[in-house]
Design a protein around this motif. Structure first.
Motif, PDB file in Angstrom:
ATOM      1  N   LYS A   1      29.237   0.256  69.372  1.00  0.00           N
ATOM      2  CA  LYS A   1      28.604   1.007  68.295  1.00  0.00           C
ATOM      3  C   LYS A   1      29.320   0.742  66.981  1.00  0.00           C
ATOM      4  O   LYS A   1      30.548   0.763  66.911  1.00  0.00           O
ATOM      5  CB  LYS A   1      28.623   2.498  68.604  1.00  0.00           C
ATOM      6  CG  LYS A   1      27.780   2.889  69.817  1.00  0.00           C
ATOM      7  CD  LYS A   1      27.830   4.394  70.048  1.00  0.00           C
ATOM      8  CE  LYS A   1      26.968   4.798  71.237  1.00  0.00           C
ATOM      9  NZ  LYS A   1      27.028   6.265  71.494  1.00  0.00           N
ATOM     10  N   ARG A   2      28.536   0.512  65.941  1.00  0.00           N
ATOM     11  CA  ARG A   2      29.058   0.319  64.591  1.00  0.00           C
ATOM     12  C   ARG A   2      28.399   1.380  63.719  1.00  0.00           C
ATOM     13  O   ARG A   2      27.266   1.187  63.251  1.00  0.00           O
ATOM     14  CB  ARG A   2      28.741  -1.094  64.106  1.00  0.00           C
ATOM     15  CG  ARG A   2      29.373  -2.190  64.971  1.00  0.00           C
ATOM     16  CD  ARG A   2      29.072  -3.569  64.407  1.00  0.00           C
ATOM     17  NE  ARG A   2      29.783  -4.620  65.136  1.00  0.00           N
ATOM     18  CZ  ARG A   2      29.281  -5.310  66.140  1.00  0.00           C
ATOM     19  NH1 ARG A   2      28.036  -5.053  66.557  1.00  0.00           N
ATOM     20  NH2 ARG A   2      29.992  -6.249  66.744  1.00  0.00           N
ATOM     21  N   PRO A   3      29.084   2.490  63.484  1.00  0.00           N
ATOM     22  CA  PRO A   3      28.417   3.681  62.919  1.00  0.00           C
ATOM     23  C   PRO A   3      27.643   3.441  61.633  1.00  0.00           C
ATOM     24  O   PRO A   3      26.486   3.864  61.525  1.00  0.00           O
ATOM     25  CB  PRO A   3      29.580   4.657  62.713  1.00  0.00           C
ATOM     26  CG  PRO A   3      30.548   4.289  63.799  1.00  0.00           C
ATOM     27  CD  PRO A   3      30.463   2.792  63.910  1.00  0.00           C
ATOM     28  N   THR A   4      28.248   2.772  60.637  1.00  0.00           N
ATOM     29  CA  THR A   4      27.509   2.625  59.376  1.00  0.00           C
ATOM     30  C   THR A   4      26.328   1.671  59.538  1.00  0.00           C
ATOM     31  O   THR A   4      25.259   1.909  58.970  1.00  0.00           O
ATOM     32  CB  THR A   4      28.420   2.132  58.240  1.00  0.00           C
ATOM     33  OG1 THR A   4      29.000   0.868  58.583  1.00  0.00           O
ATOM     34  CG2 THR A   4      29.529   3.143  57.952  1.00  0.00           C
ATOM     35  N   LEU A   5      26.509   0.607  60.308  1.00  0.00           N
ATOM     36  CA  LEU A   5      25.414  -0.339  60.500  1.00  0.00           C
ATOM     37  C   LEU A   5      24.308   0.277  61.361  1.00  0.00           C
ATOM     38  O   LEU A   5      23.119   0.100  61.080  1.00  0.00           O
ATOM     39  CB  LEU A   5      25.920  -1.625  61.146  1.00  0.00           C
ATOM     40  CG  LEU A   5      24.931  -2.791  61.210  1.00  0.00           C
ATOM     41  CD1 LEU A   5      24.494  -3.208  59.802  1.00  0.00           C
ATOM     42  CD2 LEU A   5      25.537  -3.974  61.947  1.00  0.00           C
ATOM     43  N   ASP A   6      24.697   1.035  62.378  1.00  0.00           N
ATOM     44  CA  ASP A   6      23.696   1.710  63.210  1.00  0.00           C
ATOM     45  C   ASP A   6      22.887   2.698  62.384  1.00  0.00           C
ATOM     46  O   ASP A   6      21.669   2.848  62.570  1.00  0.00           O
ATOM     47  CB  ASP A   6      24.378   2.431  64.374  1.00  0.00           C
ATOM     48  CG  ASP A   6      25.026   1.463  65.369  1.00  0.00           C
ATOM     49  OD1 ASP A   6      24.700   0.261  65.334  1.00  0.00           O
ATOM     50  OD2 ASP A   6      25.867   1.922  66.170  1.00  0.00           O
ATOM     51  N   ALA A   7      23.557   3.376  61.452  1.00  0.00           N
ATOM     52  CA  ALA A   7      22.850   4.331  60.593  1.00  0.00           C
ATOM     53  C   ALA A   7      21.875   3.608  59.669  1.00  0.00           C
ATOM     54  O   ALA A   7      20.786   4.122  59.375  1.00  0.00           O
ATOM     55  CB  ALA A   7      23.858   5.148  59.776  1.00  0.00           C
TER      56      ALA A   7
END
Length: 391
Positions: free
Chosen positions: A72-78
């Protein structure tokens, strides 16, 4: 706070740079029409309206990751959740010249490299821009960049209108010392001449950073210098080499030696020192009295990229201060986004006060971006530098 176990080499180790330039710059150096492109001669089709996808190439460990789930890559997933744009994210850039070797033939002949965004160091970005291999961005599609880009990273000589290279992260080249084995160091001249440091000093094999600091120490501007001024600074460096003051020239493999105290002081990159000082607070980064070098790694949209509109949407997203703060909390380099420091206070108040992530105006006023070089200058200066450092 996350700190990588191995500091990352963003600037690129230029050992053997003369050979690399001969290989990497052959087409451009020969001035052949196949090497250099123009916007009208190499047209790119944007399929962003029809296709909700984007291909993004970056350096390893240069995007935030969820420690509990590295997939998971939080900013990219967002970003994906917000826009519906599916991003193929690849960490396949490990060295500027190595990456150039992968893509130069396609770019020189106006063919796609199957990437919509790439991240390269400023000097390599300048070279690609000079060759006409990079698409111009539409300012109307990146309003956050226009509003929030740090003033010190605007209007650079290789991108005076801020339309080609948008900083992803930035850093400083200065000095560092280990207070466990030596007293404080304040100037470049101290590093090069102080008797107690003899043989316990390293400098960087990145010509722009080492020579930029020496130019400043002689009272010259690394952003606008003459060949004679370069030679004066090089003579100072040669004297320090010949005397045995400098032990060797390094990439960021100086870091374990500095941590152990095997070297006492060095020319250093700020991101490395943040990581080392987390383990030993006596390791300090120093802003020399004569000045610092400011560098950046830039997002670029190469020719024939087919989703420029989506690339602009993503670049604009990462210039939202809250998003930029989340990214900076992970990578620990200079955040190029104004307003991110206030957002960082909500995430990690200690990082929000770190001047190597959020430098104040006084520090930034001392920082200079190295002059953009044409092909002839690059060959000449690199060759003379390599002769002195023994590469």
């Amino acid at each position: 706070m996350r700190v990588p176990s191995q500091p990352l080499r963003r600037r690129g180790l230029l050992t053997g740079a003369a050979a690399l330039l001969a290989a990497g710059g052959t087409l451009a150096g020969c001035g052949t029409r196949a090497a250099t492109q123009t916007e009208t001669g190499c047209r790119s089709e944007d399929r962003s309206t029809a296709e909700q996808k984007l291909t993004f190439s970056n350096w390893p460990q240069y995007l935030d990751v969820d420690e509990s789930d590295p997939a998971k890559r939080p900013t990219l997933d967002a970003f994906v959740a917000r826009t519906g744009i599916q991003v193929t994210y690849t960490e396949d850039i490990n060295d500027n010249n190595e990456f150039l070797g992968k893509v130069q033939q396609q770019l020189a002949s106006c063919r796609s490299i199957d990437r919509d965004i790439i991240v390269l160091s400023d000097w390599m970005a300048a070279r690609m821009i000079r060759l006409g291999w990079i698409q111009q961005l539409d300012p109307a599609r990146i309003p956050n960049v226009t509003a929030n880009l740090l003033p010190s990273l605007r209007d650079r000589s290789f991108d005076p209108q801020n339309r080609l290279a948008v900083p992803w992260q930035a850093g400083l080249a200065g000095l560092a010392y280990n207070g466990s084995v030596t007293r404080e160091i304040r100037t470049v001249d101290e590093l090069l001449t102080r008797p107690d440091l003899k043989g316990r000093v390293t400098a960087l094999s990145e010509m722009r950073d080492t020579m930029g600091l020496l130019l400043q120490s002689n009272g010259h501007d690394p952003a606008n210098f003459t060949p004679a001024q370069f030679d004066d600074a090089l003579a100072k460096l040669k004297k320090a080499v010949d005397s045995g003051q400098i032990r060797r020239f390094t990439g960021n493999d100086y870091t374990p030696e500095l941590a152990r105290g095997d070297i006492a002081a060095c020319v250093a990159w700020s991101g490395d020192v943040i990581q080392l000082s987390a383990e030993n607070e006596k390791i300090r980064f120093v802003s020399p009295e004569s000045g610092l070098l400011l560098y950046s790694d830039d997002t670029l949209v190469p020719n024939r990229a087919t989703h420029k509109g989506h690339a602009e949407t993503l670049i604009n997203y990462y210039y939202e201060p809250a998003v930029a703060a989340r990214l900076a909390a992970y990578v620990n380099y200079i955040c190029p986004v104004r307003g991110a420091q206030a957002e960082m206070e909500k995430i990690d108040p200690e990082l929000a006060t770190n001047p190597l992530i959020f430098p104040g105006e006084d520090l930034l006023r001392k920082a200079t971006v190295f002059m953009a070089l044409d092909e002839r200058q690059e060959r000449a200066y690199e060759s003379r530098f390599q002769q002195v450092i023994g590469a």
